[in-house]
Design a protein around this motif. Sequence first.
Motif, PDB file in Angstrom:
ATOM      1  N   ASP A  57       0.830  -1.213   0.000  1.00 40.63           N
ATOM      2  CA  ASP A  57       0.000   0.000   0.000  1.00 40.63           C
ATOM      3  C   ASP A  57       0.862   1.259   0.000  1.00 40.63           C
ATOM      4  O   ASP A  57       0.519   2.258  -0.635  1.00 40.63           O
ATOM      5  CB  ASP A  57      -0.923   0.025   1.225  1.00 40.63           C
ATOM      6  N   GLU A  58       1.973   1.218   0.706  1.00 35.03           N
ATOM      7  CA  GLU A  58       2.845   2.387   0.809  1.00 35.03           C
ATOM      8  C   GLU A  58       3.856   2.480  -0.334  1.00 35.03           C
ATOM      9  O   GLU A  58       4.502   3.514  -0.491  1.00 35.03           O
ATOM     10  CB  GLU A  58       3.618   2.341   2.137  1.00 35.03           C
ATOM     11  N   ALA A  59       3.981   1.437  -1.124  1.00 34.36           N
ATOM     12  CA  ALA A  59       5.059   1.343  -2.113  1.00 34.36           C
ATOM     13  C   ALA A  59       5.055   2.462  -3.154  1.00 34.36           C
ATOM     14  O   ALA A  59       6.113   2.826  -3.652  1.00 34.36           O
ATOM     15  CB  ALA A  59       5.021  -0.016  -2.807  1.00 34.36           C
ATOM     16  N   LEU A  60       3.901   3.014  -3.470  1.00 40.93           N
ATOM     17  CA  LEU A  60       3.850   4.040  -4.509  1.00 40.93           C
ATOM     18  C   LEU A  60       4.034   5.460  -3.985  1.00 40.93           C
ATOM     19  O   LEU A  60       4.070   6.407  -4.774  1.00 40.93           O
ATOM     20  CB  LEU A  60       2.531   3.935  -5.281  1.00 40.93           C
ATOM     21  N   ARG A  61       4.170   5.597  -2.664  1.00 38.29           N
ATOM     22  CA  ARG A  61       4.453   6.921  -2.113  1.00 38.29           C
ATOM     23  C   ARG A  61       5.881   7.315  -2.496  1.00 38.29           C
ATOM     24  O   ARG A  61       6.795   6.493  -2.461  1.00 38.29           O
ATOM     25  CB  ARG A  61       4.315   6.916  -0.593  1.00 38.29           C
ATOM     26  N   LEU A  62       6.075   8.576  -2.832  1.00 39.97           N
ATOM     27  CA  LEU A  62       7.387   9.065  -3.273  1.00 39.97           C
ATOM     28  C   LEU A  62       8.473   8.781  -2.244  1.00 39.97           C
ATOM     29  O   LEU A  62       9.561   8.313  -2.599  1.00 39.97           O
ATOM     30  CB  LEU A  62       7.324  10.568  -3.565  1.00 39.97           C
ATOM     31  N   ILE A  64       8.655   6.439  -0.107  1.00 40.51           N
ATOM     32  CA  ILE A  64       8.932   5.009   0.052  1.00 40.51           C
ATOM     33  C   ILE A  64       9.638   4.442  -1.180  1.00 40.51           C
ATOM     34  O   ILE A  64      10.671   3.781  -1.065  1.00 40.51           O
ATOM     35  CB  ILE A  64       7.636   4.227   0.344  1.00 40.51           C
ATOM     36  N   TRP A  65       9.127   4.708  -2.376  1.00 40.99           N
ATOM     37  CA  TRP A  65       9.760   4.079  -3.546  1.00 40.99           C
ATOM     38  C   TRP A  65      11.155   4.632  -3.825  1.00 40.99           C
ATOM     39  O   TRP A  65      12.021   3.921  -4.333  1.00 40.99           O
ATOM     40  CB  TRP A  65       8.872   4.083  -4.790  1.00 40.99           C
ATOM     41  N   THR A  66      11.392   5.902  -3.455  1.00 43.87           N
ATOM     42  CA  THR A  66      12.753   6.413  -3.630  1.00 43.87           C
ATOM     43  C   THR A  66      13.721   5.722  -2.664  1.00 43.87           C
ATOM     44  O   THR A  66      14.861   5.451  -3.020  1.00 43.87           O
ATOM     45  CB  THR A  66      12.820   7.940  -3.453  1.00 43.87           C
ATOM     46  N   GLY A  67      13.246   5.439  -1.457  1.00 44.53           N
ATOM     47  CA  GLY A  67      14.067   4.699  -0.502  1.00 44.53           C
ATOM     48  C   GLY A  67      14.352   3.288  -0.975  1.00 44.53           C
ATOM     49  O   GLY A  67      15.490   2.803  -0.890  1.00 44.53           O
ATOM     50  N   TRP A  68      13.314   2.616  -1.485  1.00 45.07           N
ATOM     51  CA  TRP A  68      13.519   1.254  -2.006  1.00 45.07           C
ATOM     52  C   TRP A  68      14.479   1.254  -3.182  1.00 45.07           C
ATOM     53  O   TRP A  68      15.363   0.394  -3.274  1.00 45.07           O
ATOM     54  CB  TRP A  68      12.188   0.633  -2.439  1.00 45.07           C
ATOM     55  N   LEU A  69      14.312   2.200  -4.092  1.00 40.05           N
ATOM     56  CA  LEU A  69      15.180   2.244  -5.267  1.00 40.05           C
ATOM     57  C   LEU A  69      16.632   2.507  -4.863  1.00 40.05           C
ATOM     58  O   LEU A  69      17.557   1.856  -5.369  1.00 40.05           O
ATOM     59  CB  LEU A  69      14.680   3.295  -6.263  1.00 40.05           C
ATOM     60  N   ALA A  70      16.844   3.433  -3.940  1.00 40.73           N
ATOM     61  CA  ALA A  70      18.205   3.698  -3.453  1.00 40.73           C
ATOM     62  C   ALA A  70      18.783   2.437  -2.811  1.00 40.73           C
ATOM     63  O   ALA A  70      19.944   2.084  -3.054  1.00 40.73           O
ATOM     64  CB  ALA A  70      18.196   4.848  -2.445  1.00 40.73           C
ATOM     65  N   PHE A  71      17.968   1.727  -2.034  1.00 41.86           N
ATOM     66  CA  PHE A  71      18.436   0.499  -1.393  1.00 41.86           C
ATOM     67  C   PHE A  71      18.803  -0.551  -2.440  1.00 41.86           C
ATOM     68  O   PHE A  71      19.842  -1.214  -2.329  1.00 41.86           O
ATOM     69  CB  PHE A  71      17.365  -0.045  -0.441  1.00 41.86           C
ATOM     70  N   PHE A  72      17.974  -0.701  -3.466  1.00 43.54           N
ATOM     71  CA  PHE A  72      18.268  -1.687  -4.509  1.00 43.54           C
ATOM     72  C   PHE A  72      19.513  -1.321  -5.314  1.00 43.54           C
ATOM     73  O   PHE A  72      20.206  -2.192  -5.829  1.00 43.54           O
ATOM     74  CB  PHE A  72      17.060  -1.905  -5.424  1.00 43.54           C
ATOM     75  N   ILE A  73      19.813  -0.044  -5.416  1.00 49.83           N
ATOM     76  CA  ILE A  73      21.066   0.375  -6.060  1.00 49.83           C
ATOM     77  C   ILE A  73      22.249   0.006  -5.171  1.00 49.83           C
ATOM     78  O   ILE A  73      23.293  -0.427  -5.656  1.00 49.83           O
ATOM     79  CB  ILE A  73      21.050   1.887  -6.374  1.00 49.83           C
ATOM     80  N   PHE A  74      22.075   0.160  -3.865  1.00 48.30           N
ATOM     81  CA  PHE A  74      23.150  -0.156  -2.928  1.00 48.30           C
ATOM     82  C   PHE A  74      23.543  -1.630  -2.940  1.00 48.30           C
ATOM     83  O   PHE A  74      24.705  -1.961  -2.673  1.00 48.30           O
ATOM     84  CB  PHE A  74      22.751   0.196  -1.498  1.00 48.30           C
TER      85      PHE A  74
END
Length: 152
Positions: A57-62, A64-74
């Motif tokens: 539910d929270e995944a599409l919030r700016l 949250i998804w920016t945090g996930w994307l940064a983590f996946f880059i890490f």
Amino acid sequence: MIIALMATPLAIVFKGWRGPRWLIKNRRYFGVAAFGYALAHTVLYLMDAESLARILDEALRLDIWTGWLAFFIFIPLAATSMDYCVRIMGPRWKALQRWVYGAAILTLVHWAALHDWGGLGPALVHFLPLGLLQAYRVWYQFARRHQWAITR
């Protein structure tokens, strides 16, 4: 992460000073430590969320998804930070490691958006020196190339 990104520009600004040389020598450790922090942050977020439905539910919030994307880059950055990977990947390793700049920008957006942009000021306290040093680094490289072209 920010300290690791500031090492090279600091060495350019403060030529001959031992501090930036030490940072450059140890920046990989700072990057791995930043990944460790991001991993702990992510684990605590998952524990707090308590359910997959809430996470989705929270995944599409700016924020949250920016945090996930940064983590996946890490993840690939941390996974390839060993000397063995540096040797095996050759010049591709450096190209992969440059993704840290995107992760830094995403982290800034994550931090600021998480606090309804009221966190922009505190985020900029950390990221503004990085941005200024990186801008100086780009200008310095451009000026050096331009000077080299003039003297030829």
